[in-house]
Design a protein around this motif. Sequence first.
Motif, PDB file in Angstrom:
ATOM      1  N   LYS A  71       0.800  -1.233   0.000  1.00 40.07           N
ATOM      2  CA  LYS A  71       0.000   0.000   0.000  1.00 40.07           C
ATOM      3  C   LYS A  71       0.830   1.279   0.000  1.00 40.07           C
ATOM      4  CE  LYS A  71      -4.111  -1.803   2.342  1.00 40.07           C
ATOM      5  NZ  LYS A  71      -4.965  -1.878   1.191  1.00 40.07           N
ATOM      6  N   LEU A  72       1.851   1.337   0.871  1.00 38.81           N
ATOM      7  CA  LEU A  72       2.532   2.614   1.082  1.00 38.81           C
ATOM      8  C   LEU A  72       3.955   2.389   1.578  1.00 38.81           C
ATOM      9  CD1 LEU A  72       2.388   5.780   1.460  1.00 38.81           C
ATOM     10  CD2 LEU A  72       1.562   5.308   3.769  1.00 38.81           C
ATOM     11  N   THR A 102       7.741   9.020  -1.662  1.00 41.08           N
ATOM     12  CA  THR A 102       6.591   8.234  -1.232  1.00 41.08           C
ATOM     13  C   THR A 102       5.974   7.509  -2.411  1.00 41.08           C
ATOM     14  OG1 THR A 102       6.113   9.858   0.498  1.00 41.08           O
ATOM     15  CG2 THR A 102       4.295   8.403  -0.148  1.00 41.08           C
ATOM     16  N   TYR A 103       5.616   6.240  -2.197  1.00 38.18           N
ATOM     17  CA  TYR A 103       4.884   5.448  -3.195  1.00 38.18           C
ATOM     18  C   TYR A 103       3.615   4.928  -2.545  1.00 38.18           C
ATOM     19  CZ  TYR A 103       9.230   5.499  -5.797  1.00 38.18           C
ATOM     20  OH  TYR A 103      10.355   5.908  -6.478  1.00 38.18           O
ATOM     21  N   LYS A 104       2.475   5.287  -3.151  1.00 37.72           N
ATOM     22  CA  LYS A 104       1.174   4.826  -2.683  1.00 37.72           C
ATOM     23  C   LYS A 104       0.574   3.929  -3.754  1.00 37.72           C
ATOM     24  CE  LYS A 104       0.326   9.283  -0.476  1.00 37.72           C
ATOM     25  NZ  LYS A 104      -0.505  10.494  -0.516  1.00 37.72           N
ATOM     26  N   ASN A 106      -3.011   1.998  -4.754  1.00 44.09           N
ATOM     27  CA  ASN A 106      -4.444   1.916  -4.471  1.00 44.09           C
ATOM     28  C   ASN A 106      -5.094   1.034  -5.527  1.00 44.09           C
ATOM     29  OD1 ASN A 106      -6.928   2.504  -3.207  1.00 44.09           O
ATOM     30  ND2 ASN A 106      -7.326   4.084  -4.743  1.00 44.09           N
TER      31      ASN A 106
END
Length: 144
Positions: A71-72, A102-104, A106
């Motif tokens: 996810k994150l 940051t890598y999100k 979804n």
Amino acid sequence: MKKIVFEQEIKASAETVWNKMWDKKSYTYWTTPFCAGTYFTGEIELGGRIHFIAPSFDGMYSDVFYLIPNKLIIFKHIGNLKDLKELPLDAEAERWTGSFETYKLNEVDGITTVTAEIDCVPEYINYMNEKFPLALQELKKISE
């Protein structure tokens, strides 16, 4: 420092995309647009120290600041590497030390949106704007 954001939709589960992003072999493929042959050492775990390394054995080191697998992930960048060794902070590195990447991920209905947010010093914004979309396209190719 400016935050720049990139997004890519990938027809694959978040778990698949995550594994392609952080598997040490496939990492080398999707990061080719930045520098062919780039790899990392260290473990993707909370508090882990990661060395992002070019074939010249130079690069940067960062800590995994926050992590929710699939996810994150947030990397806190610290400093430069030279000949695989962490260098003490100098004036150039101090300009960006403490910045975040940051890598999100979804996932909705089997499509994962990858959002990358990078704190970037002004002289690298054009480079990132050119290379990051290409890298995310590579990630899409190896994930789908």
